[in-house]
Scaffold this motif. Structure first.
Motif, PDB file in Angstrom:
ATOM      1  N   GLY A 158      -3.195  13.828   4.186  1.00 52.26           N
ATOM      2  CA  GLY A 158      -3.646  14.339   2.896  1.00 52.26           C
ATOM      3  C   GLY A 158      -4.679  15.515   3.328  1.00 52.26           C
ATOM      4  O   GLY A 158      -4.930  15.717   4.552  1.00 52.26           O
ATOM      5  N   GLY A 159      -5.225  16.193   2.577  1.00 53.11           N
ATOM      6  CA  GLY A 159      -6.103  17.439   2.748  1.00 53.11           C
ATOM      7  C   GLY A 159      -7.325  16.947   3.376  1.00 53.11           C
ATOM      8  O   GLY A 159      -7.523  17.459   4.233  1.00 53.11           O
ATOM      9  N   VAL A 160      -7.896  15.872   2.874  1.00 53.46           N
ATOM     10  CA  VAL A 160      -9.271  15.333   3.545  1.00 53.46           C
ATOM     11  C   VAL A 160      -8.825  14.650   4.888  1.00 53.46           C
ATOM     12  O   VAL A 160      -9.272  14.984   5.968  1.00 53.46           O
ATOM     13  N   GLY A 161      -7.662  13.849   4.912  1.00 53.93           N
ATOM     14  CA  GLY A 161      -7.524  13.117   6.014  1.00 53.93           C
ATOM     15  C   GLY A 161      -6.866  13.987   7.347  1.00 53.93           C
ATOM     16  O   GLY A 161      -7.213  13.711   8.266  1.00 53.93           O
ATOM     17  N   SER A 162      -6.340  15.085   6.889  1.00 48.60           N
ATOM     18  CA  SER A 162      -5.640  16.090   7.988  1.00 48.60           C
ATOM     19  C   SER A 162      -6.760  16.754   8.800  1.00 48.60           C
ATOM     20  O   SER A 162      -6.602  16.921   9.878  1.00 48.60           O
ATOM     21  N   ALA A 217      -0.313   6.588   7.071  1.00 50.78           N
ATOM     22  CA  ALA A 217       0.522   7.460   6.180  1.00 50.78           C
ATOM     23  C   ALA A 217       1.595   6.535   5.679  1.00 50.78           C
ATOM     24  O   ALA A 217       2.131   5.791   6.306  1.00 50.78           O
ATOM     25  N   GLY A 218       2.442   7.406   4.483  1.00 51.93           N
ATOM     26  CA  GLY A 218       3.556   6.701   3.964  1.00 51.93           C
ATOM     27  C   GLY A 218       4.952   7.130   4.225  1.00 51.93           C
ATOM     28  O   GLY A 218       5.576   6.285   4.091  1.00 51.93           O
ATOM     29  N   THR A 219       5.113   8.142   4.839  1.00 51.55           N
ATOM     30  CA  THR A 219       6.459   8.457   5.304  1.00 51.55           C
ATOM     31  C   THR A 219       6.603   8.639   6.720  1.00 51.55           C
ATOM     32  O   THR A 219       5.604   9.422   7.487  1.00 51.55           O
ATOM     33  N   ASP A 233       7.837  11.253   8.405  1.00 53.41           N
ATOM     34  CA  ASP A 233       7.308  12.617   8.570  1.00 53.41           C
ATOM     35  C   ASP A 233       5.870  12.895   8.525  1.00 53.41           C
ATOM     36  O   ASP A 233       5.271  13.730   9.453  1.00 53.41           O
ATOM     37  N   LYS A 234       5.123  12.439   7.377  1.00 57.20           N
ATOM     38  CA  LYS A 234       3.767  12.581   7.675  1.00 57.20           C
ATOM     39  C   LYS A 234       2.943  11.624   8.794  1.00 57.20           C
ATOM     40  O   LYS A 234       2.275  12.121   9.282  1.00 57.20           O
ATOM     41  N   ARG A 235       3.631  10.799   9.252  1.00 52.57           N
ATOM     42  CA  ARG A 235       3.144  10.039  10.526  1.00 52.57           C
ATOM     43  C   ARG A 235       3.249  10.942  11.834  1.00 52.57           C
ATOM     44  O   ARG A 235       2.304  11.028  12.417  1.00 52.57           O
ATOM     45  N   ASP A 257     -12.137   5.996   3.860  1.00 51.83           N
ATOM     46  CA  ASP A 257     -11.295   5.181   2.802  1.00 51.83           C
ATOM     47  C   ASP A 257     -11.054   6.209   1.617  1.00 51.83           C
ATOM     48  O   ASP A 257     -12.206   6.330   1.033  1.00 51.83           O
ATOM     49  N   VAL A 258      -9.801   6.338   1.306  1.00 50.73           N
ATOM     50  CA  VAL A 258      -9.517   6.882  -0.226  1.00 50.73           C
ATOM     51  C   VAL A 258      -9.019   6.114  -1.194  1.00 50.73           C
ATOM     52  O   VAL A 258      -8.509   6.527  -2.288  1.00 50.73           O
ATOM     53  N   LEU A 259      -9.050   4.823  -0.857  1.00 47.97           N
ATOM     54  CA  LEU A 259      -8.180   4.054  -1.882  1.00 47.97           C
ATOM     55  C   LEU A 259      -9.211   3.018  -2.685  1.00 47.97           C
ATOM     56  O   LEU A 259      -8.801   2.709  -3.886  1.00 47.97           O
ATOM     57  N   GLY A 260     -10.382   2.641  -2.363  1.00 45.40           N
ATOM     58  CA  GLY A 260     -11.308   1.987  -3.071  1.00 45.40           C
ATOM     59  C   GLY A 260     -10.959   0.507  -3.229  1.00 45.40           C
ATOM     60  O   GLY A 260     -10.662  -0.226  -2.316  1.00 45.40           O
ATOM     61  N   ILE A 281     -14.548   7.211  -0.147  1.00 47.26           N
ATOM     62  CA  ILE A 281     -14.667   8.534  -0.727  1.00 47.26           C
ATOM     63  C   ILE A 281     -13.679   8.670  -2.117  1.00 47.26           C
ATOM     64  O   ILE A 281     -13.583   9.665  -2.758  1.00 47.26           O
ATOM     65  N   GLY A 282     -12.715   7.615  -2.197  1.00 42.80           N
ATOM     66  CA  GLY A 282     -11.941   7.638  -3.201  1.00 42.80           C
ATOM     67  C   GLY A 282     -11.533   6.387  -3.804  1.00 42.80           C
ATOM     68  O   GLY A 282     -11.673   5.413  -3.123  1.00 42.80           O
ATOM     69  N   THR A 283     -10.915   6.435  -4.825  1.00 38.91           N
ATOM     70  CA  THR A 283     -10.617   5.104  -5.628  1.00 38.91           C
ATOM     71  C   THR A 283      -9.227   5.026  -6.186  1.00 38.91           C
ATOM     72  O   THR A 283      -9.055   4.708  -7.083  1.00 38.91           O
ATOM     73  N   GLN A 284      -8.109   5.541  -5.255  1.00 39.91           N
ATOM     74  CA  GLN A 284      -6.790   5.744  -5.690  1.00 39.91           C
ATOM     75  C   GLN A 284      -6.268   4.376  -6.091  1.00 39.91           C
ATOM     76  O   GLN A 284      -5.244   4.392  -6.730  1.00 39.91           O
ATOM     77  N   LYS A 285      -6.732   3.268  -5.505  1.00 38.83           N
ATOM     78  CA  LYS A 285      -6.285   2.022  -5.778  1.00 38.83           C
ATOM     79  C   LYS A 285      -7.511   1.134  -6.733  1.00 38.83           C
ATOM     80  O   LYS A 285      -7.549  -0.014  -6.281  1.00 38.83           O
TER      81      LYS A 285
HETATM   82  N1  LIG Z   1     -16.211  11.560  -2.423  1.00 37.10           N
HETATM   83  C1  LIG Z   1     -15.895  12.703  -2.208  1.00 37.10           C
HETATM   84  O1  LIG Z   1     -16.643  13.400  -2.110  1.00 37.10           O
HETATM   85  C2  LIG Z   1     -14.344  13.206  -2.009  1.00 37.10           C
HETATM   86  C3  LIG Z   1     -14.296  14.739  -1.782  1.00 37.10           C
HETATM   87  C4  LIG Z   1     -12.915  15.151  -1.477  1.00 37.10           C
HETATM   88  C5  LIG Z   1     -11.801  14.075  -1.767  1.00 37.10           C
HETATM   89  N2  LIG Z   1     -12.049  12.854  -2.242  1.00 37.10           N
HETATM   90  C6  LIG Z   1     -11.209  11.855  -2.687  1.00 37.10           C
HETATM   91  O2  LIG Z   1     -10.479  11.709  -1.378  1.00 37.10           O
HETATM   92  C7  LIG Z   1      -9.180  11.549  -1.577  1.00 37.10           C
HETATM   93  C8  LIG Z   1      -8.079  12.283  -0.911  1.00 37.10           C
HETATM   94  O3  LIG Z   1      -8.446  13.631  -1.310  1.00 37.10           O
HETATM   95  P1  LIG Z   1      -7.242  15.000  -1.099  1.00 37.10           P
HETATM   96  O4  LIG Z   1      -7.545  16.224  -1.668  1.00 37.10           O
HETATM   97  O5  LIG Z   1      -7.122  14.669   0.456  1.00 37.10           O
HETATM   98  O6  LIG Z   1      -5.917  14.134  -1.578  1.00 37.10           O
HETATM   99  P2  LIG Z   1      -4.328  14.360  -1.146  1.00 37.10           P
HETATM  100  O7  LIG Z   1      -4.196  15.343  -0.104  1.00 37.10           O
HETATM  101  O8  LIG Z   1      -3.271  14.039  -2.176  1.00 37.10           O
HETATM  102  O9  LIG Z   1      -4.415  13.249  -0.257  1.00 37.10           O
HETATM  103  C9  LIG Z   1      -4.311  11.542  -0.631  1.00 37.10           C
HETATM  104  C10 LIG Z   1      -3.812  10.932   0.272  1.00 37.10           C
HETATM  105  O10 LIG Z   1      -3.903   9.583  -0.182  1.00 37.10           O
HETATM  106  C11 LIG Z   1      -2.900   8.776   0.548  1.00 37.10           C
HETATM  107  N3  LIG Z   1      -2.411   7.661  -0.074  1.00 37.10           N
HETATM  108  C12 LIG Z   1      -1.594   7.430  -1.259  1.00 37.10           C
HETATM  109  N4  LIG Z   1      -1.735   6.153  -1.306  1.00 37.10           N
HETATM  110  C13 LIG Z   1      -1.933   5.380  -0.140  1.00 37.10           C
HETATM  111  C14 LIG Z   1      -1.983   4.215   0.210  1.00 37.10           C
HETATM  112  N5  LIG Z   1      -1.570   3.100  -0.694  1.00 37.10           N
HETATM  113  N6  LIG Z   1      -2.558   3.793   1.545  1.00 37.10           N
HETATM  114  C15 LIG Z   1      -3.144   4.744   2.353  1.00 37.10           C
HETATM  115  N7  LIG Z   1      -3.000   6.168   1.949  1.00 37.10           N
HETATM  116  C16 LIG Z   1      -2.617   6.345   0.612  1.00 37.10           C
HETATM  117  C17 LIG Z   1      -1.759   9.655   0.608  1.00 37.10           C
HETATM  118  O11 LIG Z   1      -1.120   9.505   1.906  1.00 37.10           O
HETATM  119  P3  LIG Z   1       0.623   9.736   1.812  1.00 37.10           P
HETATM  120  O12 LIG Z   1       0.747  11.416   1.602  1.00 37.10           O
HETATM  121  O13 LIG Z   1       0.863   9.409   3.215  1.00 37.10           O
HETATM  122  O14 LIG Z   1       1.485   9.066   0.704  1.00 37.10           O
HETATM  123  C18 LIG Z   1      -2.596  11.142   0.850  1.00 37.10           C
HETATM  124  O15 LIG Z   1      -2.678  11.473   2.261  1.00 37.10           O
HETATM  125  C19 LIG Z   1      -8.822  11.459  -3.315  1.00 37.10           C
HETATM  126  O16 LIG Z   1      -9.121  10.300  -3.590  1.00 37.10           O
HETATM  127  C20 LIG Z   1     -10.084  12.348  -3.592  1.00 37.10           C
HETATM  128  O17 LIG Z   1     -10.351  12.185  -4.802  1.00 37.10           O
HETATM  129  C21 LIG Z   1     -13.509  12.455  -2.475  1.00 37.10           C
END
Ligand SMILES: NC(=O)c1ccc[n+]([C@@H]2O[C@H](COP(=O)([O-])OP(=O)(O)OC[C@H]3O[C@@H](n4cnc5c(N)ncnc54)[C@H](OP(=O)(O)O)[C@@H]3O)[C@@H](O)[C@H]2O)c1
Length: 323
Positions: free
Chosen positions: A149-153, A170-172, A174-176, A212-215, A235-239
């Motif tokens: 992802g944007g932050v992860g990369s 990562a989930g796929t 190609d992403k790995r 962690d972006v999952l929470g 930093i995230g609560t996607q889960k």
């Molecule tokens: N707290 C802060 O200050 C702050 C600042 C910036 C961003 N964030 C948060 O950080 C997160 C990432 O932001 P972003 O802009 O980088 O978003 P993004 O580019 O959409 O990346 C989201 C990532 O989440 C991954 N993901 C989804 N389901 C997952 C799972 N079950 N297990 C592991 N990874 C999973 C995706 O992996 P795949 O693509 O491989 O599916 C993707 O790499 C977001 O939640 C965002 O709100 C927080």
């Protein structure tokens, strides 16, 4: 000027390219003619009505941009009109012009074109501030969730450049592969029991730092693979937001949980973080130690298409809107 306006909370179809008043810079502010604006996952939440802007911030989407200084408000000596900048914004980036705090504007890294630079600040600021809080040491092992992802990369490249051992999920396939190309030493499929694989890859010890972006949905497993004296940075609560914490497990590991949001930080903290980005991270780009992430460019007026792409999960790296 024109900007992307969200007519009411909902899907990408609510975003329209609309004529709005051009803002005027007040004391300490800079008016930027936007060249490019990064798209962040938080923008999707704000569009849906789940992430309101902080008090006083523009209600236009957009947390980062690059551009050229059009004018400055009273008291601003740096940056100067006509100069290129990259800015961390509390909002407003999806527009032809945006206001930024002068203290959150920095010169783009040399050698990175202005459009690509529009997608660098939010991830860099998030990662450097949290790694600093966690006192990440080059001798340590770090696990980066969502490495493609944007932050992860960015996090993978930065941790690798520091000298850390880097694990990522990562989930796929190609992403790995993409994560490996960025410098991750071990890349895990997050559909598998990644917490077991983290332990296996660290001789049972676990990761010293986890980004962690999952929470909530990953809390238990993150603690299961946190090393003694480890730091879990959320930093995230996607889960999910609400989880159950096994305090005994945390205590046994002498663990620390850190949770931070960048957008709501006080101005002085944001200024210090932007300064750290410019002085410590930009030289890494300039020296070739790290490179901008894979960047998908989409016209600013088509921001709805960018949101559809990010929501689909099909993209990797960064999506950047070009003005
Ligand atoms: N707290 C802060 O200050 C702050 C600042 C910036 C961003 N964030 C948060 O950080 C997160 C990432 O932001 P972003 O802009 O980088 O978003 P993004 O580019 O959409 O990346 C989201 C990532 O989440 C991954 N993901 C989804 N389901 C997952 C799972 N079950 N297990 C592991 N990874 C999973 C995706 O992996 P795949 O693509 O491989 O599916 C993707 O790499 C977001 O939640 C965002 O709100 C927080």
């Amino acid at each position: 000027m024109r900007a992307i306006v969200v007519s009411s909370p909902g899907g990408p179809e609510q975003m329209t390219w609309t004529e709005v008043p051009t803002p005027e810079p007040g004391p300490g502010e800079v008016l930027i003619r936007v060249a490019a604006a990064g798209v962040n996952r938080a923008d999707l939440l704000q569009r849906q009505g789940h992430y309101p802007p902080p008090p006083g911030a523009s209600d236009i989407l957009g947390l980062e941009c690059s551009g050229v200084v059009e004018s400055v408000g009273p008291g601003v000596t740096i940056p100067t009109p006509g100069g290129p900048v990259v800015a961390l914004l509390p909002g407003g980036g999806y527009a032809e012009y945006v206001l930024a705090a002068a203290t959150c504007c920095v010169t783009p890294p040399a050698g990175v074109d202005l459009v690509t630079a529009g997608g660098l600040m939010e991830a860099a600021a998030t990662v450097v501030s949290n790694f600093d809080t966690a006192r990440l040491d080059p001798s340590e092992t770090v696990l980066i969730h969502g490495g493609a992802g944007g932050v992860g990369s960015f996090a993978i490249q930065y941790a690798h450049a520091l000298g850390c051992r880097v694990l990522a999920t990562a989930g796929t396939p190609d992403k790995r592969d993409y994560c490996r190309g960025l410098g991750a030493d071990v890349v895990l499929d997050y559909h598998d029991a990644w917490w077991d694989e983290v332990r296996a890859a660290t001789d049972g010890r676990g990761a010293d730092v986890i980004l962690d972006v999952l929470g909530a949905g990953a809390l238990e497993h993150n603690l299961n693979c946190l090393a003694p004296d480890g730091r879990l940075i959320i930093i995230g609560t996607q889960k999910g937001n609400r989880g159950t914490l096994d305090i005994g497990r945390l205590l046994a590991r002498r663990g620390t949980i850190i949770a931070t949001g960048l957008r709501g930080r006080p101005p002085a903290q944001k200024a210090a973080i932007c300064h750290a980005v410019a002085t410590r991270l930009w030289p890494l780009y300039e020296g070739g130690d790290i490179t901008p992430p894979a960047t998908t460019l989409i016209p600013l007026a088509d921001a709805a298409r960018a949101h559809e792409l990010l929501e689909s999960g099909a993209s990797h790296g960064k999506i950047v809107l070009v003005a």
